[in-house]
Design an enzyme around this catalytic site. Structure first.
Site, mmCIF file in Angstrom:
data_model
loop_
_atom_site.group_PDB
_atom_site.id
_atom_site.type_symbol
_atom_site.label_atom_id
_atom_site.label_comp_id
_atom_site.label_asym_id
_atom_site.label_seq_id
_atom_site.Cartn_x
_atom_site.Cartn_y
_atom_site.Cartn_z
ATOM 1 N N LYS A 241 0.805 -1.368 -0.033
ATOM 2 C CA LYS A 241 0.144 0.020 -0.079
ATOM 3 C C LYS A 241 0.995 1.197 -0.089
ATOM 4 O O LYS A 241 0.723 2.267 -0.703
ATOM 5 C CB LYS A 241 -0.967 -0.001 1.080
ATOM 6 C CG LYS A 241 -1.798 -1.179 1.450
ATOM 7 C CD LYS A 241 -2.996 -0.921 2.448
ATOM 8 C CE LYS A 241 -2.288 -0.983 3.851
ATOM 9 N NZ LYS A 241 -1.756 -2.363 4.091
ATOM 10 N N ARG B 134 -9.876 0.384 8.295
ATOM 11 C CA ARG B 134 -9.739 -1.111 8.619
ATOM 12 C C ARG B 134 -10.781 -1.955 9.251
ATOM 13 O O ARG B 134 -10.400 -2.965 9.627
ATOM 14 C CB ARG B 134 -8.606 -1.089 9.649
ATOM 15 C CG ARG B 134 -6.952 -1.105 8.974
ATOM 16 C CD ARG B 134 -6.101 -0.986 9.966
ATOM 17 N NE ARG B 134 -4.780 -1.652 9.808
ATOM 18 C CZ ARG B 134 -3.825 -1.016 9.294
ATOM 19 N NH1 ARG B 134 -3.935 0.358 8.806
ATOM 20 N NH2 ARG B 134 -2.678 -1.593 9.007
ATOM 21 N N ARG C 163 11.268 -6.110 5.752
ATOM 22 C CA ARG C 163 11.134 -4.740 6.046
ATOM 23 C C ARG C 163 11.640 -4.475 7.469
ATOM 24 O O ARG C 163 12.387 -3.403 7.786
ATOM 25 C CB ARG C 163 9.776 -4.267 5.858
ATOM 26 C CG ARG C 163 9.481 -2.686 6.156
ATOM 27 C CD ARG C 163 7.961 -2.214 5.595
ATOM 28 N NE ARG C 163 7.189 -2.793 6.896
ATOM 29 C CZ ARG C 163 6.081 -2.398 6.850
ATOM 30 N NH1 ARG C 163 5.398 -1.910 5.606
ATOM 31 N NH2 ARG C 163 5.171 -2.902 7.795
ATOM 32 N N ARG D 159 10.463 -0.556 13.109
ATOM 33 C CA ARG D 159 9.257 -0.871 13.589
ATOM 34 C C ARG D 159 8.899 -1.811 14.632
ATOM 35 O O ARG D 159 9.641 -2.987 14.466
ATOM 36 C CB ARG D 159 8.258 -0.878 12.488
ATOM 37 C CG ARG D 159 7.996 0.264 11.455
ATOM 38 C CD ARG D 159 6.999 0.100 10.369
ATOM 39 N NE ARG D 159 5.883 -0.682 10.772
ATOM 40 C CZ ARG D 159 4.728 -0.442 10.018
ATOM 41 N NH1 ARG D 159 4.812 0.027 8.999
ATOM 42 N NH2 ARG D 159 3.599 -0.988 10.273
ATOM 43 N N ARG E 25 -0.959 -9.304 13.225
ATOM 44 C CA ARG E 25 -1.597 -8.237 12.305
ATOM 45 C C ARG E 25 -2.352 -8.811 11.386
ATOM 46 O O ARG E 25 -3.311 -8.596 10.892
ATOM 47 C CB ARG E 25 -0.468 -7.326 11.823
ATOM 48 C CG ARG E 25 0.137 -6.418 12.986
ATOM 49 C CD ARG E 25 1.530 -5.916 12.653
ATOM 50 N NE ARG E 25 1.648 -5.016 11.367
ATOM 51 C CZ ARG E 25 2.641 -4.947 10.798
ATOM 52 N NH1 ARG E 25 3.860 -5.463 10.963
ATOM 53 N NH2 ARG E 25 2.579 -3.942 9.736
HETATM 54 P P1 AMP Z 1 0.007 0.413 9.058
HETATM 55 O O1 AMP Z 1 1.452 1.321 9.095
HETATM 56 O O2 AMP Z 1 -0.745 0.854 8.210
HETATM 57 O O3 AMP Z 1 0.688 -0.834 8.834
HETATM 58 O O4 AMP Z 1 -0.191 0.431 10.591
HETATM 59 C C1 AMP Z 1 0.334 0.128 11.604
HETATM 60 C C2 AMP Z 1 -0.396 -0.104 12.851
HETATM 61 O O5 AMP Z 1 -1.140 1.368 13.203
HETATM 62 C C3 AMP Z 1 -1.525 -1.053 12.612
HETATM 63 O O6 AMP Z 1 -1.109 -2.246 12.834
HETATM 64 C C4 AMP Z 1 -2.467 -0.686 13.656
HETATM 65 O O7 AMP Z 1 -2.214 -0.858 15.022
HETATM 66 C C5 AMP Z 1 -2.418 1.109 13.515
HETATM 67 N N1 AMP Z 1 -3.386 1.584 12.802
HETATM 68 C C6 AMP Z 1 -3.071 2.054 11.579
HETATM 69 N N2 AMP Z 1 -4.294 2.427 10.821
HETATM 70 C C7 AMP Z 1 -5.168 2.299 11.892
HETATM 71 C C8 AMP Z 1 -6.711 2.256 11.604
HETATM 72 N N3 AMP Z 1 -7.223 2.607 10.370
HETATM 73 N N4 AMP Z 1 -7.358 1.729 12.488
HETATM 74 C C9 AMP Z 1 -6.766 0.945 13.490
HETATM 75 N N5 AMP Z 1 -5.365 1.115 13.869
HETATM 76 C C10 AMP Z 1 -4.745 1.663 12.925
#
Ligand code: AMP
Length: 190
Positions: free
Chosen positions: A14, A90, A129, A135, A146
């Site tokens: 993404k 999400r 990654r 991270r 996840r």
């Molecule tokens: P990402 O960078 O999109 O993979 O997001 C990393 C983490 O941030 C996720 O595993 C969630 O813990 C949190 N997160 C990001 N976007 C959301 C969302 N829309 N709703 C809830 N948690 C989120």
């Protein structure tokens, strides 16, 4: 104005494809993961709350996440030209909130680009990654959590947007450029 949701499991590409969309279409990019990681880096109260969920591979509660997104939309004029939503929605509750928030701004989700990638490839990419990202959630145990969260809470959105005829499947396994060509042809056909 074009509002695009870029959708897919963790590791589906993404962020990578969002970068290309920004360059090609001049859209404003909102990555909710990046927004939360910025708060963590600044050490804010919100960041501390977010970190307690992120490091366990869990989602931030919907009410909080929707408030954060509304704040980002309100504080950036550029959103009026169109947005790439990356990592949001999400959950079904978030998708319903997004519909409402955009309707209040005389807008809508125009297309959902669903990057479809095999499970083992997702794990391999995220582990790779993790070697450079720093991270807290790119380790095998959290990656598996996840992916469970994705299957249970996020994947139902595919059906949600298919019913609205907005979901377009994008095979996410080839080269970055080939995947993007596919995305461009989907956007061109809107
Ligand atoms: P990402 O960078 O999109 O993979 O997001 C990393 C983490 O941030 C996720 O595993 C969630 O813990 C949190 N997160 C990001 N976007 C959301 C969302 N829309 N709703 C809830 N948690 C989120």
């Amino acid at each position: 104005m074009l509002n695009v949701v870029i959708f897919g499991a963790p590791g589906s590409g993404k962020g990578t494809q969002s970068e290309k969309l920004i360059n090609e279409y001049g859209l404003f990019h909102i990555s909710t993961g990046d927004v939360l990681r910025e708060q963590i880096a600044k050490g804010t109260e919100l960041g501390k709350t977010a970190d307690s969920y992120i490091s366990k591979g869990q989602l931030i509660p919907d009410d909080l996440m929707v408030d954060i997104l509304a704040h980002v939309l309100d504080s950036h004029e550029e959103c009026k030209k169109g947005v790439i939503f990356d990592g949001f929605p999400r959950t079904i509750a978030q998708a319903e909130a997004l519909t409402r928030m955009l309707a209040e701004r005389q807008a809508q989700v125009d297309v959902v680009l669903g990057l479809e990638v095999e499970e083992q490839e997702l794990i391999d990419r995220l582990l790779k990654r993790g070697q450079v990202s720093g991270r807290s959630d790119d380790n095998l145990e959290t990656i598996q959590k996840r992916l469970d969260v994705y299957h249970n809470q996020t994947k139902p959105l595919k059906d949600f947007y298919q019913k609205e005829n907005k979901y377009r499947a994008i095979p996410g396994m080839g080269s970055i450029d080939d995947i993007f060509e596919n995305i461009k042809s989907v956007i061109g056909s809107l």
